[in-house]
Write a protein that holds these residues in place. Structure first.
Motif, mmCIF file in Angstrom:
data_model
loop_
_atom_site.group_PDB
_atom_site.id
_atom_site.type_symbol
_atom_site.label_atom_id
_atom_site.label_comp_id
_atom_site.label_asym_id
_atom_site.label_seq_id
_atom_site.Cartn_x
_atom_site.Cartn_y
_atom_site.Cartn_z
ATOM 1 N N ILE A 52 35.770 -8.674 17.388
ATOM 2 C CA ILE A 52 34.386 -7.259 17.285
ATOM 3 C C ILE A 52 33.937 -7.121 18.035
ATOM 4 C CG2 ILE A 52 33.236 -9.047 16.294
ATOM 5 C CD1 ILE A 52 32.207 -7.521 13.936
ATOM 6 N N GLY A 53 33.921 -8.221 19.167
ATOM 7 C CA GLY A 53 33.004 -8.635 20.442
ATOM 8 C C GLY A 53 33.245 -7.298 21.932
ATOM 9 N N LEU A 54 34.895 -7.448 21.427
ATOM 10 C CA LEU A 54 35.232 -6.167 22.620
ATOM 11 C C LEU A 54 34.786 -4.736 22.145
ATOM 12 C CD1 LEU A 54 39.006 -7.619 22.822
ATOM 13 C CD2 LEU A 54 37.211 -7.523 24.704
ATOM 14 N N LYS A 55 34.939 -4.822 20.836
ATOM 15 C CA LYS A 55 34.631 -3.295 20.120
ATOM 16 C C LYS A 55 33.279 -3.224 20.451
ATOM 17 C CE LYS A 55 37.197 -3.852 17.046
ATOM 18 N NZ LYS A 55 37.459 -3.542 15.127
ATOM 19 N N GLY A 56 32.341 -3.778 20.735
ATOM 20 C CA GLY A 56 30.798 -3.839 20.531
ATOM 21 C C GLY A 56 30.722 -3.895 21.658
ATOM 22 N N GLY A 57 31.926 -4.984 22.709
ATOM 23 C CA GLY A 57 31.058 -4.333 23.616
ATOM 24 C C GLY A 57 31.162 -2.573 24.911
ATOM 25 N N VAL A 58 31.852 -2.695 23.800
ATOM 26 C CA VAL A 58 32.647 -0.901 24.916
ATOM 27 C C VAL A 58 31.897 0.268 23.925
ATOM 28 C CG1 VAL A 58 34.185 0.287 23.964
ATOM 29 C CG2 VAL A 58 35.630 -1.477 24.842
ATOM 30 N N ALA A 59 31.692 -0.364 23.265
ATOM 31 C CA ALA A 59 30.316 0.782 22.499
ATOM 32 C C ALA A 59 28.624 0.830 23.192
ATOM 33 C CB ALA A 59 29.937 0.666 20.648
ATOM 34 N N LEU A 60 28.557 -0.648 23.519
ATOM 35 C CA LEU A 60 27.882 -0.630 24.316
ATOM 36 C C LEU A 60 27.220 -0.519 25.817
ATOM 37 C CD1 LEU A 60 25.211 -2.458 23.085
ATOM 38 C CD2 LEU A 60 25.514 -5.229 24.051
ATOM 39 N N PHE A 130 28.285 3.605 13.429
ATOM 40 C CA PHE A 130 26.953 2.735 13.840
ATOM 41 C C PHE A 130 27.161 2.194 15.434
ATOM 42 C CE2 PHE A 130 30.921 0.908 12.255
ATOM 43 C CZ PHE A 130 31.181 -0.827 12.942
ATOM 44 N N SER A 131 26.171 1.519 15.709
ATOM 45 C CA SER A 131 26.484 1.673 17.279
ATOM 46 C C SER A 131 27.198 -0.164 17.530
ATOM 47 C CB SER A 131 25.156 1.417 17.754
ATOM 48 O OG SER A 131 24.037 3.049 17.682
ATOM 49 N N GLY A 132 27.632 -0.118 18.556
ATOM 50 C CA GLY A 132 28.295 -1.096 19.358
ATOM 51 C C GLY A 132 26.443 -2.166 19.751
#
Length: 343
Positions: A52-60, A130-132
């Motif tokens: 979830i951190g990787l996917k959130g970082g990419v979106a962020l 939803f946002s990263g």
């Protein structure tokens, strides 16, 4: 898109991860054990944090700072202040002593990774984006509640020390430097918590490697997501059912708090989301974060900083009452309320 937005409880209950959660409950209630190796659940939790951190970082990575910072500041503020509300409710309505009320309040001011992940799964199944940076909000909300809980446990700037009185009857109150030393240690422990560091590190890696880098890791961190989450919730269902037996020994007022506080937290989260102008997905996740309670990071910190706090109250309440309520009922309810608020 409008036809996809209503998130029914039936959709959630029949999703594979929730069905596996129910299987874990059944196995626990049957009095047997899940035949998986010791520590397997911790490995799955670490996997979920990284994924979830990787996917959130990419979106962020592509998100403008002006859009991200207000959300993160609001998340930190919520984690700092919500324990005060929970503390007042526990003292006034449940009649708890200061130390136990503060300890439980810290749990309810922090957040649950698994509850957050379950909410993201629901949003994905409904096609709601939803946002990263909501993953970053999750990381930000882990620690501040611990600090507030320790301040509430010690009157006017004094924090309970780790020792007992000579007679063993209560907590030593240490004013000034000693109390602040304990507070500093709690801040350090919260900031250096392994789960927080792993999530924050994966978030930074995701921002660095971007979508091309994540595509190369998709076979490990994207494709198996649902299967790993299902296995993890299998064990979480087992643990929740085990704690449910302990929770049944809690007072009726504490059990009521375990259901009422998530609903209050949801309301606060949705009000904040509306003030920030968040979309449906982000509003749902912020409401879910505010409604959840920590049963991993906070118990470890509180156990060291407030050794006289009764973990026989906080853990059964968070894991046996609030967590199942959020997984089975709360998340689809928060999504429906977020739709009404976010329009």
């Amino acid at each position: 898109m409008d036809m996809l937005l209503p998130a029914t409880a039936l959709d959630t209950l029949l999703s594979p991860p929730i069905l596996f959660f129910g299987l874990g409950v059944v196995i626990a209630l049957a009095g047997t054990r899940i035949p998986i190796p010791e520590g397997f659940g911790k490995a799955l939790a670490a996997y979920l944090l990284v994924a979830i951190g990787l996917k959130g970082g990419v979106a962020l990575a592509g998100a403008p700072t002006g859009e991200v910072m207000p959300v993160l500041l609001a998340a930190a503020g919520l984690s700092l202040t919500m324990p005060v509300l929970a503390f007042g409710m526990l003292r006034a309505a449940a009649g708890l002593d200061r130390v136990n009320a503060a300890a439980i309040a810290a749990h309810f001011g922090s957040v649950s990774l698994v509850t957050f992940i379950a909410a993201t799964k629901l949003l994905d199944s409904q096609g709601i984006p939803f946002s990263g940076h909501m993953v970053a909000a999750l990381a930000v909300m882990e620690g501040p509640a611990i600090v507030t809980g320790l301040v509430l446990a010690g009157a006017t700037g004094a924090v309970a020390s780790v020792g007992l009185t000579a007679g063993g009857a209560g907590v030593v109150r240490v004013p000034g430097p000693s109390g602040m030393g304990t507070l500093r240690n709690a801040v350090r422990d919260a900031a250096l918590n392994g789960s927080v560091l792993l999530l924050a590190g994966a978030l930074l890696i995701g921002m660095t490697i971007g979508k091309p880098g994540l595509d190369r890791l998709a076979g490990l961190f994207v494709a198996p997501w649902d299967g790993v989450l299902s296995l993890f919730l299998l064990e979480m269902g087992y643990l929740a059912a085990a704690r449910l037996r302990e929770a049944m020994g809690l007072s009726a007022r504490l059990i009521l708090f375990g259901v009422a506080m998530p609903l209050v937290g949801c309301g606060i989260g949705l009000a904040t989301a509306r003030a920030l102008g968040l979309g449906l997905g982000d509003a749902t996740l912020l409401a879910t974060l505010c409604a959840s309670a920590s049963y991993i990071a906070v118990p470890a910190a509180i156990r060291h900083a407030l050794p006289t706090a009764d973990t026989g109250l906080s853990l059964p309440l968070c894991l046996g009452i609030t967590f199942p309520f959020n997984i089975m009922v709360g998340i689809p309810l928060y999504a429906a309320l977020a739709r009404a608020v976010a329009g």
